[in-house]
Design a protein around this motif. Structure first.
Motif, PDB file in Angstrom:
ATOM      1  N   ASN A   1       0.954  -1.292  -0.097  1.00 51.24           N
ATOM      2  CA  ASN A   1       0.103  -0.025  -0.010  1.00 51.24           C
ATOM      3  C   ASN A   1       0.773   1.135   0.148  1.00 51.24           C
ATOM      4  O   ASN A   1       1.820   1.195   0.729  1.00 51.24           O
ATOM      5  N   ILE A   2       0.332   2.515  -0.587  1.00 51.39           N
ATOM      6  CA  ILE A   2       1.307   3.585  -0.705  1.00 51.39           C
ATOM      7  C   ILE A   2       0.395   4.358   0.525  1.00 51.39           C
ATOM      8  O   ILE A   2      -0.603   4.759   0.197  1.00 51.39           O
ATOM      9  N   ASP A   3       1.164   4.580   1.598  1.00 44.34           N
ATOM     10  CA  ASP A   3       0.475   5.244   2.682  1.00 44.34           C
ATOM     11  C   ASP A   3       0.505   6.733   2.617  1.00 44.34           C
ATOM     12  O   ASP A   3      -0.295   7.405   2.804  1.00 44.34           O
ATOM     13  N   LYS A   4       1.906   7.236   2.001  1.00 44.95           N
ATOM     14  CA  LYS A   4       2.023   8.674   2.029  1.00 44.95           C
ATOM     15  C   LYS A   4       3.030   9.004   0.657  1.00 44.95           C
ATOM     16  O   LYS A   4       3.702   7.846   0.260  1.00 44.95           O
ATOM     17  N   ALA A   5       2.697  10.018   0.119  1.00 46.23           N
ATOM     18  CA  ALA A   5       3.747  10.170  -1.129  1.00 46.23           C
ATOM     19  C   ALA A   5       4.096  11.780  -1.005  1.00 46.23           C
ATOM     20  O   ALA A   5       3.297  12.823  -0.633  1.00 46.23           O
TER      21      ALA A   5
ATOM     22  N   MET B   1       9.005  10.813  -3.371  1.00 49.00           N
ATOM     23  CA  MET B   1       9.248   9.633  -2.161  1.00 49.00           C
ATOM     24  C   MET B   1       7.892   9.128  -1.888  1.00 49.00           C
ATOM     25  O   MET B   1       7.056   9.982  -1.475  1.00 49.00           O
ATOM     26  N   PHE B   2       7.923   8.010  -1.613  1.00 49.69           N
ATOM     27  CA  PHE B   2       6.675   7.292  -1.459  1.00 49.69           C
ATOM     28  C   PHE B   2       6.973   6.294  -0.010  1.00 49.69           C
ATOM     29  O   PHE B   2       8.051   5.539   0.293  1.00 49.69           O
TER      30      PHE B   2
ATOM     31  N   LYS C   1       2.375  -7.158  12.542  1.00 50.40           N
ATOM     32  CA  LYS C   1       2.829  -5.867  12.399  1.00 50.40           C
ATOM     33  C   LYS C   1       2.775  -5.611  10.550  1.00 50.40           C
ATOM     34  O   LYS C   1       2.477  -6.209   9.958  1.00 50.40           O
ATOM     35  N   ARG C   2       2.946  -4.331  10.542  1.00 51.17           N
ATOM     36  CA  ARG C   2       3.234  -3.716   9.125  1.00 51.17           C
ATOM     37  C   ARG C   2       4.692  -3.158   8.800  1.00 51.17           C
ATOM     38  O   ARG C   2       5.398  -2.748   9.779  1.00 51.17           O
ATOM     39  N   ARG C   3       5.300  -3.552   7.648  1.00 54.16           N
ATOM     40  CA  ARG C   3       6.581  -3.402   7.290  1.00 54.16           C
ATOM     41  C   ARG C   3       6.444  -2.067   6.404  1.00 54.16           C
ATOM     42  O   ARG C   3       5.443  -1.888   5.898  1.00 54.16           O
ATOM     43  N   LYS C   4       7.384  -0.994   6.879  1.00 52.13           N
ATOM     44  CA  LYS C   4       7.270   0.147   6.185  1.00 52.13           C
ATOM     45  C   LYS C   4       8.496   0.266   5.421  1.00 52.13           C
ATOM     46  O   LYS C   4       9.823  -0.041   5.701  1.00 52.13           O
ATOM     47  N   PHE C   5       8.329   0.865   4.252  1.00 58.05           N
ATOM     48  CA  PHE C   5       9.300   0.842   3.114  1.00 58.05           C
ATOM     49  C   PHE C   5       9.439   2.385   2.699  1.00 58.05           C
ATOM     50  O   PHE C   5       8.206   3.050   2.509  1.00 58.05           O
ATOM     51  N   ILE C   6      10.491   2.891   2.040  1.00 56.65           N
ATOM     52  CA  ILE C   6      10.745   4.375   1.458  1.00 56.65           C
ATOM     53  C   ILE C   6      11.250   3.691   0.095  1.00 56.65           C
ATOM     54  O   ILE C   6      12.200   2.990  -0.091  1.00 56.65           O
TER      55      ILE C   6
ATOM     56  N   VAL D   1       9.029  12.200   8.241  1.00 57.24           N
ATOM     57  CA  VAL D   1       8.714  13.481   7.646  1.00 57.24           C
ATOM     58  C   VAL D   1       9.934  14.037   6.844  1.00 57.24           C
ATOM     59  O   VAL D   1      10.689  14.521   7.500  1.00 57.24           O
ATOM     60  N   PRO D   2       9.379  14.394   5.807  1.00 53.14           N
ATOM     61  CA  PRO D   2      10.590  15.011   4.800  1.00 53.14           C
ATOM     62  C   PRO D   2      10.334  16.311   5.285  1.00 53.14           C
ATOM     63  O   PRO D   2       9.240  17.065   5.085  1.00 53.14           O
ATOM     64  N   SER D   3      11.436  17.271   4.731  1.00 54.71           N
ATOM     65  CA  SER D   3      11.341  18.564   4.869  1.00 54.71           C
ATOM     66  C   SER D   3      10.950  18.934   3.537  1.00 54.71           C
ATOM     67  O   SER D   3      10.950  18.448   2.570  1.00 54.71           O
TER      68      SER D   3
END
Length: 154
Positions: free
Chosen positions: A39-43, A57-58, A69-74, A105-107
């Motif tokens: 799933n794409i959670d944020k972009a 960046m996703f 649990k959920r695995r998170k990736f960038i 959180v990216p700048s």
């Protein structure tokens, strides 16, 4: 005669016939296939120096059923506008897993990235500030100063 069928019939739990077992197996396989879909959670998108280029960046997640649990990736991409109606995406070869990360959180410029790691035990929360190629700063915040950090709206 009693022993002649012993090896041929599979012992099934009480109330489970071969048809029901087959249906459960099919549903289990389907569930496994669905959970393998990321799933794409944020972009986020960031402008670069060029008018036709930008970066994306996703934050991607995928269930880990065994760990509950959920695995998170960038995953990042270079976005190039080839014409008014055509865009080309050059994806990074692999996503990077963000183990133990609760917040990313990216700048606004896309040059820095805040990564918050909330451990499940009584260890300090870690605030990490990353630049494009390295960890710039790391702050350890003890639980007596601040609890876990969340960005879920609550």
């Amino acid at each position: 005669m009693e022993g002649s069928k012993v090896g041929l019939v599979k012992d099934l739990p009480l109330g489970l016939d071969p048809t029901t077992e087959e249906e459960y197996t099919s549903q289990s396989n389907l569930l496994e296939e669905f959970t393998n879909i990321s799933n794409i959670d944020k972009a986020w998108t960031f402008k670069s120096g060029s008018v036709t280029d930008s970066q994306g960046m996703f934050l991607i997640s995928q269930p880990n059923l065994l760990a509950n649990k959920r695995r998170k990736f960038i995953l990042s991409t270079q976005i190039t506008k080839e014409s008014p109606t055509s865009v080309n995406l050059q994806w990074a070869p692999f996503p990077v897993e963000m183990t133990g990360v609760s917040v990313i959180v990216p700048s606004p410029s896309g040059t820095k990235l805040l990564v918050v790691r909330n451990p499940e035990n009584e260890s300090p929360c870690k605030l990490e500030i990353w630049s494009q190629s390295q960890l710039d700063k790391e702050y350890h915040v003890p639980p007596t100063v601040h609890g876990s950090v969340y960005t879920d709206g609550w």
